[in-house]
Design a protein around this motif. Structure first.
Motif, short mmCIF file in Angstrom:
data_model
loop_
_atom_site.label_atom_id
_atom_site.label_comp_id
_atom_site.label_asym_id
_atom_site.label_seq_id
_atom_site.Cartn_x
_atom_site.Cartn_y
_atom_site.Cartn_z
N SER A 29 0.80 -1.22 -0.12
CA SER A 29 -0.08 -0.04 -0.12
C SER A 29 0.97 1.34 -0.19
O SER A 29 0.57 2.03 -0.75
CB SER A 29 -0.83 0.01 1.25
OG SER A 29 -1.82 -1.15 1.25
N VAL A 30 2.00 1.15 0.79
CA VAL A 30 2.77 2.45 0.78
C VAL A 30 3.36 2.90 -0.58
O VAL A 30 3.70 3.52 -0.99
CB VAL A 30 4.05 2.06 1.77
CG1 VAL A 30 4.97 3.09 1.72
CG2 VAL A 30 3.38 2.28 3.25
N LEU A 31 3.78 1.71 -1.12
CA LEU A 31 4.59 1.64 -2.58
C LEU A 31 3.67 2.34 -3.67
O LEU A 31 3.55 3.25 -4.34
CB LEU A 31 5.15 0.44 -3.10
CG LEU A 31 6.13 -0.16 -2.38
CD1 LEU A 31 6.68 -1.55 -2.91
CD2 LEU A 31 7.46 0.77 -2.63
N LEU A 89 0.96 4.25 -2.97
CA LEU A 89 0.45 5.57 -2.64
C LEU A 89 1.62 6.39 -2.80
O LEU A 89 1.60 7.54 -3.48
CB LEU A 89 0.42 5.52 -1.09
CG LEU A 89 -1.00 5.18 -0.60
CD1 LEU A 89 -0.91 5.17 0.99
CD2 LEU A 89 -2.26 6.29 -0.91
N GLU A 90 2.95 5.98 -2.77
CA GLU A 90 4.11 6.83 -3.16
C GLU A 90 3.95 7.15 -4.78
O GLU A 90 4.43 8.15 -5.12
CB GLU A 90 5.41 5.83 -2.92
CG GLU A 90 6.91 6.58 -3.39
CD GLU A 90 6.96 7.82 -2.89
OE1 GLU A 90 7.82 8.94 -3.11
OE2 GLU A 90 6.54 8.19 -1.45
N ARG A 91 3.65 6.12 -5.47
CA ARG A 91 3.74 6.29 -6.97
C ARG A 91 2.51 6.90 -7.46
O ARG A 91 2.67 8.03 -8.36
CB ARG A 91 3.66 4.82 -7.70
CG ARG A 91 3.41 4.76 -9.18
CD ARG A 91 4.82 5.32 -9.96
NE ARG A 91 4.55 5.23 -11.10
CZ ARG A 91 4.06 6.12 -12.02
NH1 ARG A 91 3.61 7.08 -11.26
NH2 ARG A 91 3.84 5.94 -13.36
N PHE A 92 1.33 6.96 -6.94
CA PHE A 92 0.24 7.37 -7.71
C PHE A 92 -0.34 8.86 -6.87
O PHE A 92 -0.77 9.61 -7.30
CB PHE A 92 -0.86 6.66 -7.68
CG PHE A 92 -0.65 5.42 -8.66
CD1 PHE A 92 -0.79 5.65 -10.06
CD2 PHE A 92 -0.48 4.18 -8.06
CE1 PHE A 92 -0.60 4.54 -10.76
CE2 PHE A 92 -0.16 3.34 -8.75
CZ PHE A 92 -0.23 3.45 -10.31
N VAL A 93 0.27 8.98 -5.59
CA VAL A 93 -0.40 10.19 -4.80
C VAL A 93 0.80 11.01 -4.27
O VAL A 93 1.07 12.30 -4.37
CB VAL A 93 -1.06 9.67 -3.73
CG1 VAL A 93 -1.66 10.76 -2.85
CG2 VAL A 93 -2.36 8.95 -4.11
N LEU A 94 1.71 10.39 -3.44
CA LEU A 94 2.65 11.24 -2.66
C LEU A 94 3.63 11.99 -3.75
O LEU A 94 3.97 13.05 -3.44
CB LEU A 94 3.63 10.47 -1.83
CG LEU A 94 2.83 9.43 -0.64
CD1 LEU A 94 3.72 8.82 0.04
CD2 LEU A 94 1.98 10.63 0.18
N ALA A 95 4.21 11.29 -4.82
CA ALA A 95 5.08 12.06 -5.75
C ALA A 95 4.56 13.26 -6.37
O ALA A 95 5.04 14.26 -6.34
CB ALA A 95 5.42 11.00 -6.83
N ARG A 96 3.18 13.15 -6.58
CA ARG A 96 2.39 14.20 -7.36
C ARG A 96 2.24 15.29 -6.42
O ARG A 96 2.41 16.78 -6.47
CB ARG A 96 1.17 13.73 -7.92
CG ARG A 96 1.31 12.68 -9.14
CD ARG A 96 -0.19 12.17 -9.52
NE ARG A 96 -0.74 13.31 -9.99
CZ ARG A 96 -2.13 13.20 -10.57
NH1 ARG A 96 -2.72 12.03 -10.14
NH2 ARG A 96 -2.91 14.28 -10.95
N LEU A 97 1.94 15.25 -5.04
CA LEU A 97 1.85 15.92 -4.03
C LEU A 97 3.23 16.96 -3.85
O LEU A 97 3.05 18.05 -3.59
CB LEU A 97 1.33 15.59 -2.74
CG LEU A 97 -0.15 15.03 -2.76
CD1 LEU A 97 -0.78 14.13 -1.44
CD2 LEU A 97 -1.04 15.95 -3.17
#
Length: 717
Positions: free
Chosen positions: A302-304, A306-314
């Protein structure tokens, strides 16, 4: 003591907060699963474990029951035997020598053999020690007589009885069987009792049979172990089994065993292995390990994502906003990629920048208007301050006027109160002065004729005695009278006149003395012939007042009169205003007489209306009594108590009793000034106190307290 700093959760990055959130979720999920499994799985396992323990304990009970059945059947041949049937009757020694020898008792495995006939008498009995193989005396705890005893009655009427009895030597398993013929017939001639002690050997045999560690403790043991005491509180006849875990591996069960009298006798303790619980505990641990591993795997994936689709863009969006903040240029815009929530957020930020740019221009324009408005407000504030100062001056002047008006009002109220008191004193003083002058004048006018009559009564009595003596001497010297003189003597009845004339003169003397006493009382009450402040006898003033009120106190018509009880103490001469003090006595006694007469009137009215209950309560006051008690104290104070047994008064009336113009009497019967003036005379003139205590239905009491000598200030007042 240093306080630890809280965890800096706000300082974490979004990535760190996400990972920490997953850790919290995993920990919470694991805890919930653990506690849920503990409550559900282990709870079910405990119940199954307790059920298994109950079955095991029930099996032990079955073993004990079978052991008692075997114990009963083993000795049935001895009771149903012709030799025993004969022995209980003839007590032959051959039976004892051939059958009740140590070797035989050893084979029987008994510690007691007892033969009792039907009358409850012991025919033969012996004890036996299975370890030493020696005969011993009977246990001391056995009853000496078995008549009317369960151990004898039950076998004789119903059949064999097997059970436990408590002896001083320890608990014993006994069997009581009726003594019959070998055919099991005939009238039972007695009871044969065999017994064996329940001891460590018994526990060892049960342990061997059940393969569980078993121990037995009697309830009458003085030093009962702690766990047995705890189990004893939980055991009862309705719940003879108690189970609780001793450790993670051992479960302990307790059985309550009853004696032949159905009373608690023994506690049997058995230790059982907790195999079901241990297996469940191991299964729970395996389940938790699997849940923890799956949670870690799920959290990492789940963390990977989120990192790919959410956190990087934020992160990219945050960098763009920081760049705009650094340059302070609201005309810049952020690039929009995609169509999800983050893209919508970027678009909203661009719209917000556009709005802020427009608002910045509007703020600059509004700032100019505010500056102009601020200058106008300063002028208005200055005008308002001047107006406020003027209003404060006016308010201060109004307050001063109000305070002056309040002071004048208070002064007028005090002046009015003083005028009312002066008016009361003036009216009462004029009234008492007129009354005193009238009483003194009447007393003076009556005193002279009465003194004339009283003074001449002595001579009249002496002359009458001399004339009567002369007539008696004349009759003695001249016994033969002329017919005309004899007729005159018979007409006037000289003998009656000679007897009645001294009595008439004596009655006239008593009447004259009574009139002199009344005149003396009137003069004493008016006190016109004495100084205003004088040392007097208070009892004389009270008696004078009672004499004036005598016409209202004596019986007349249907009224039985009012009894005055005088409890006079030893009073010293009192310095007082005698006339005013007599006025106080007159007011209080007059009120007491009025209350008693009003009570009698109410009783007659209520009785006529049929209210017999309240009339009966008032009837207690018909024996009307006024009690006057005087006493003096060592510190020079005089106390006069005047009480009546009327109906009393409510508390609301008692509180207003000394107020001017307050009265409970009908219009025209009272002015409401008597007690108010009396209170002023006692308190202001005599530096004393006038108190009233009354209970509704029980009467009223006035207590006057004055000093025996007044101070110089009181005399001047």
């Amino acid at each position: 003591m240093k306080l630890t700093k809280p965890f800096p959760f706000k300082r974490l990055t979004l990535r760190g907060k996400t990972i920490l959130t997953f850790c919290f979720i995993l920990t919470g999920l694991t805890s919930v699963v653990y506690f849920a499994s503990s409550a559900i799985l282990l709870g079910s396992l405990r119940r199954a474990e307790e059920q298994s323990a109950y079955q095991s304990l029930q099996g032990v009970l079955n073993v004990l029951a079978k052991d008692q059945e075997a114990f009963t059947s083993r000795y049935s041949d001895w009771s149903a035997w012709d030799d025993t049937y004969t022995f209980i009757e003839d007590r032959n020694q051959a039976y004892i020598k051939s059958n009740l020898v140590p070797e035989q008792l050893k084979n029987l495995k008994v510690n007691l053999a007892l033969f009792v006939n039907a009358d409850g008498q012991v025919v033969y009995g012996t004890g036996f020690d299975l370890r030493t193989k020696q005969v011993k005396p009977l246990p001391k705890g056995l009853p000496p007589q078995f008549a009317a005893n369960l151990l004898l009655d039950y076998p004789l009427t119903k059949g064999p009885l097997t059970g436990i009895i408590q002896l001083k030597e320890g608990p014993m398993l006994i069997t009581c069987q009726p003594i019959l013929t070998s055919a099991g017939q005939g009238q039972p001639r007695g009871v044969l009792i065999f017994g064996r002690y329940i001891n460590a050997d018994t526990s060892a045999n049960l342990t061997k049979l059940t393969r569980f560690p078993i121990s037995i403790q009697p309830l009458n043991q003085k030093n009962l172990p702690a766990d047995y005491q705890q189990a004893r509180q939980a055991l009862s006849r309705q719940n003879p089994i108690f189970v609780h875990p001793l450790s993670e591996t051992v479960l302990v069960g307790y059985l309550l065993l009853l004696d032949v009298y159905q009373q608690p006798a023994l506690i049997l303790r058995i230790e059982l292995p907790r195999e079901i619980y241990q297996q469940g505990h191991r299964s729970q641990q395996s389940l938790m390990i699997m849940i923890l591993l799956l949670g870690l795997l799920f959290g990492g994936v789940s963390v990977l994502l989120l990192e790919r689709f959410v956190l990087a863009r934020l992160t990219h969006l945050s960098q763009g906003v920081s760049q705009i903040r650094t340059k302070r240029d609201l005309a810049l815009r952020l690039p929009v990629t995609g169509q999800d929530e983050i893209a919508n957020l970027t678009q909203n930020i661009n719209e917000m920048l556009k709005t802020l740019e427009k608002a910045q221009w509007e703020v600059s324009e509004a700032l100019k208007q505010i500056t102009q408005t601020n200058q106008e407000l300063c002028l208005v504030v200055a005008q308002l301050q001047d107006e406020i100062l003027e209003r404060q001056r006016v308010e201060s002047a109004l307050r001063q006027s109000e305070e002056q008006l309040r002071a004048q009002t208070q002064h007028l109220e005090q002046t009015l109160s003083a005028l009312q008191r002066a008016q009361l004193q003036l009216v009462q003083s004029e009234k008492m002065s007129s009354l005193g002058q009238l009483v003194a004048g009447v007393a003076h006018e009556i005193n002279n004729p009465v003194n004339f009559i009283y003074g001449n009564l002595t001579y009249a009595t002496e002359y009458a005695q001399q004339l009567l003596q002369l007539l008696a001497l004349y009759q003695h010297q001249y016994p033969h009278l002329t017919p005309g003189l004899q007729a005159a003597l018979e007409q006037i009845d000289l003998e009656f006149v000679a007897v009645d004339l001294p009595k008439a003169l004596a009655s006239m003397r008593v009447g004259a003395e009574r009139i002199r006493d009344i005149i003396k009382s009137l003069r004493s009450f008016s006190r016109l012939d004495e100084a205003e402040l004088k040392t007097v006898d208070l009892h004389e003033g009270i008696d004078s007042t009672l004499l004036i009120l005598q016409s209202r106190l004596k019986a007349n018509g249907n009224n039985s009169g009012i009894v005055v009880v005088k409890n006079y103490g030893q009073l010293p001469p009192v310095e007082c205003f005698a006339g005013q003090l007599n006025q106080v006595f007159m007011n209080i006694l007059t009120n007491a007489i009025d209350v008693i007469e009003e009570t009698r009137t109410q009783r007659a009215t209520l009785k006529g209306q049929g209210n017999e209950a309240l009339a009966a309560q008032i009837a207690a006051c018909l024996a009307a009594t006024i009690t006057i008690q005087t006493q003096s104290s060592a510190d020079g104070w005089i106390t006069i108590r005047i009480s009546d047994n009327g109906l009393g008064m409510p508390e609301a009336v008692r509180r207003q009793l000394f107020d001017p113009f307050f009265t409970t009497k009908a219009v025209g019967q009272g002015t409401g000034l008597g007690l108010s003036i009396s209170h002023q005379i006692i308190v202001e003139k005599h530096q004393g106190t006038l108190e009233c205590y009354s209970t509704l239905g029980k009467g009223t009491e006035f207590i006057i307290t004055i000093p025996s000598r007044l101070s110089a200030k009181a005399g001047k007042d």
